[in-house]
Design an enzyme around this catalytic site. Structure first.
Site, mmCIF file in Angstrom:
data_model
loop_
_atom_site.group_PDB
_atom_site.id
_atom_site.type_symbol
_atom_site.label_atom_id
_atom_site.label_comp_id
_atom_site.label_asym_id
_atom_site.label_seq_id
_atom_site.Cartn_x
_atom_site.Cartn_y
_atom_site.Cartn_z
ATOM 1 N N SER A 15 7.621 38.345 47.602
ATOM 2 C CA SER A 15 7.745 38.608 49.050
ATOM 3 C C SER A 15 6.397 38.477 49.754
ATOM 4 C CB SER A 15 8.276 40.025 49.271
ATOM 5 O OG SER A 15 9.458 40.213 48.541
ATOM 6 N N GLY A 16 5.353 39.106 49.209
ATOM 7 C CA GLY A 16 4.045 39.088 49.857
ATOM 8 C C GLY A 16 3.384 37.732 49.767
ATOM 9 N N THR A 42 10.323 39.471 42.708
ATOM 10 C CA THR A 42 11.234 40.545 42.310
ATOM 11 C C THR A 42 12.410 40.675 43.271
ATOM 12 O OG1 THR A 42 9.364 41.705 41.347
ATOM 13 C CG2 THR A 42 11.349 43.010 41.762
ATOM 14 N N CYS A 43 12.137 40.708 44.558
ATOM 15 C CA CYS A 43 13.195 40.965 45.547
ATOM 16 C C CYS A 43 14.351 39.980 45.392
ATOM 17 C CB CYS A 43 12.600 40.885 46.960
ATOM 18 S SG CYS A 43 13.841 40.992 48.234
ATOM 19 N N CYS A 48 16.046 43.506 45.111
ATOM 20 C CA CYS A 48 16.901 43.832 46.259
ATOM 21 C C CYS A 48 18.194 43.002 46.342
ATOM 22 C CB CYS A 48 16.161 43.616 47.573
ATOM 23 S SG CYS A 48 14.386 43.809 47.501
ATOM 24 N N LYS A 51 20.635 43.059 43.283
ATOM 25 C CA LYS A 51 21.106 44.451 43.234
ATOM 26 C C LYS A 51 22.173 44.697 44.289
ATOM 27 C CE LYS A 51 19.292 47.292 45.842
ATOM 28 N NZ LYS A 51 18.148 48.095 46.177
ATOM 29 N N GLU A 188 20.883 53.730 41.983
ATOM 30 C CA GLU A 188 21.681 52.573 42.402
ATOM 31 C C GLU A 188 22.437 51.967 41.215
ATOM 32 O OE1 GLU A 188 19.039 51.206 46.268
ATOM 33 O OE2 GLU A 188 18.676 50.208 44.376
ATOM 34 N N GLU A 447 27.947 58.011 66.043
ATOM 35 C CA GLU A 447 27.958 58.750 67.315
ATOM 36 C C GLU A 447 27.539 60.210 67.102
ATOM 37 O OE1 GLU A 447 31.867 59.569 69.226
ATOM 38 O OE2 GLU A 447 32.743 58.762 67.389
#
Ligand SMILES: Cc1cc2nc3c(=O)[nH]c(=O)nc-3n(C[C@H](O)[C@H](O)[C@H](O)COP(=O)(O)OP(=O)(O)OC[C@H]3O[C@@H](n4cnc5c(N)ncnc54)[C@H](O)[C@@H]3O)c2cc1C
Length: 461
Positions: A15-16, A42-43, A48, A51, A188, A447
């Site tokens: 990601s980075g 990884t993501c 992420c 998963k 998770e 709400e």
């Protein structure tokens, strides 16, 4: 004439690293990125995205139960793990291709290799044996799952266990799985395997999972897991792990004995700095092997920066991306920019979800706030006909003196989607009065956040 092969060399295509290389290349800089495994990091490859796809898969079982109350009958529903994994892999390969395409389209070069430091401006590419030089270097190598508790305690028999990396590629769904850990990844996967039909035990040495989250969320998820039939073993740890025939056998400090098909460790992650030879470049590491950086992500070597999980700051994809963008502003746009870590929303994709932004009740008090707490627990409309005893919990932590909303915490369906927008309100320093003066959208669960008029209680620091 330029001294170096590249203006920027990025180590790691996650990601980075991907965001930094694209943005730096867009400034006209000559950029190369080395990735030793698969583009996306990884993501995309083992975090992420896969998963969340497994989370979706795991929720159909409950959705089908709820559907019966609405008149649906799906007959004998069956689930096939190999189909799920094959389809997931296809989607991950598609995303990997997109990440590669976007980096190349930005004008950066991708080197499929492992890069390690040779000297402050030189990197060795281990497969090809070549060396490359760069004026600036970005370390974005991420982290990996550990098999060690704390810094020294190696789990006896830990090599028999899988981690989240392997969980994405199991040949078959375990009938019985034991998951060790109390963080979001452990929770998770416990829900994923449970939803897909496995018998799941979660073992955690602490007294409550999800350290750092608001206590009400921690209690709510524990109660919910037990009510759903997941076995939750708290204050427990392994004393023995061994293979017995085809199965695994675990013993705990509380005298528990569990036989299962798989044991998954989700007990923490360690920075990827092993054998990177950062010492040859004068880059200092911290106690856990993380790259030490200043407020601008600059390491102890002035021309070398580090972003994302390898720095052990906040281990989330949007944070790695944000740090990468700040790095490019600082190092390539003459606009020194510090990453902003205030009010980072985060979620646990359990079933139902947990999502949170801002201060927990406990942290708000530790920071000296007098607080007013607004709390609501209710049965969501879906479950009135669905028939299951599922509850949603929402909580606002408000500064009693200024009326500013310090934190919002939700346990319930779609909590993550709701919290993303609450994060905007907190960023704008919204007060409880702002929440109250916002028109409700009916009938929704969200709400409740703008209709909680009655203070639940007040607390002092
Ligand atoms: C199971 C799981 C679930 C997650 N779920 C979420 C979630 O829901 N939401 C969220 O925000 N975050 C989530 N995360 C965290 C998120 O994936 C990370 O925070 C993010 O990927 C960090 O990005 P990064 O660029 O720092 O590192 P990474 O994405 O890990 O990228 C690092 C890359 O560097 C490569 N590399 C390492 N060393 C070298 C070397 N010497 N040479 C070349 N290449 C190298 C690696 O192969 C890797 O591809 C999850 C993580 C896991 C493990």
């Amino acid at each position: 004439m330029t001294l170096y092969d590249y203006d920027l060399f990025v180590i790691g295509g996650g990601s980075g690293g991907v965001r930094a290389s694209r943005m730096a290349a867009a400034t006209g800089a000559r950029v190369a990125l080395a990735e030793e495994y698969r583009m996306g990091g990884t993501c995309v490859i083992r975090g992420c995205i896969p998963k969340k796809l497994l989370v979706y898969a795991s929720q159909f079982s409950e959705n089908m139960k709820d559907a019966a109350g609405y008149g649906w009958d799906f007959g004998d529903a069956k689930f096939d793990w190999p189909t799920l994994i094959a389809n997931k892999d296809k989607e991950i390969a598609r995303l990997e291709g997109l990440y590669t395409k976007n980096v190349l389209a930005a004008g950066a070069t991708i080197i499929q290799d492992r890069a390690v430091f040779e000297d402050p401006h030189t990197l060795r590419l281990l497969n090809s044996g070549k060396t490359v030089t760069a004026e600036k270097i970005l370390i974005a190598t991420g982290n990996h799952p550990t098999r060690e508790m704390g810094t020294s305690h190696v789990i006896p028999g830990g090599n028999l266990c899988i981690t989240s990396d392997e969980a994405f590629h199991l040949k078959q769904l375990p009938k019985r799985i034991l998951i060790a850990g109390g963080g979001y990844i452990a929770l998770e996967f416990a829900h994923i395997f449970h939803g897909l039909g496995a018998h799941v035990s979660l073992i955690y040495r602490g007294q409550k999972p999800l350290r750092g989250f608001d206590d009400d969320l921690r209690d709510a998820v524990c109660d919910s897991m037990q009510a759903r039939g997941l076995e939750v073993l708290l204050g427990s740890e392994f004393t023995k792990l061994e293979k017995r025939g085809d199965r695994l056998h675990a013993e705990t400090n509380k005298g528990g004995m569990i036989d299962c098909d798989q044991i998954m460790l989700a007990i923490g992650r360690m920075p990827n700095t092993m054998a990177l030879h950062v010492e040859k470049a004068g880059v200092e590491l911290g106690m856990r092997g993380e790259v030490k950086v200043d407020d601008y992500s600059r390491t102890s070597a002035a021309h070398i920066y580090a972003v994302g999980d390898v720095t052990d700051r906040v281990q989330l994809t949007p944070v790695a991306i944000h740090e990468a963008m700040c790095f490019v502003e600082t190092a390539f746009k003459d606009n020194p920019t510090k990453p902003d870590y205030l009010n980072i929303p985060s979620a646990v994709f359990s079933t139902p979800e947990i999502a949170t932004v801002g201060l927990s009740e406990e942290k708000a008090r530790l920071r000296g706030h007098n607080i007013d707490v607004y709390k609501s627990s209710f049965r969501p409309l879906l479950h009135t006909l669905g028939g299951r005893e599922v509850r949603t919990m929402m909580k606002l932590v408000v500064d009693a003196a200024t009326d500013k909303v310090l934190g919002c915490h939700i346990f319930g369906d779609h909590a993550a989607e709701i919290i993303q927008i609450v994060a905007v309100a907190l960023k704008m320093r919204a007060t409880k009065k702002d929440f109250d003066s916002t028109m409700a959208l009916h009938p929704t669960a969200a709400e409740e956040l703008v209709t909680m008029r009655q203070k639940s209680y007040s607390k002092t620091p």
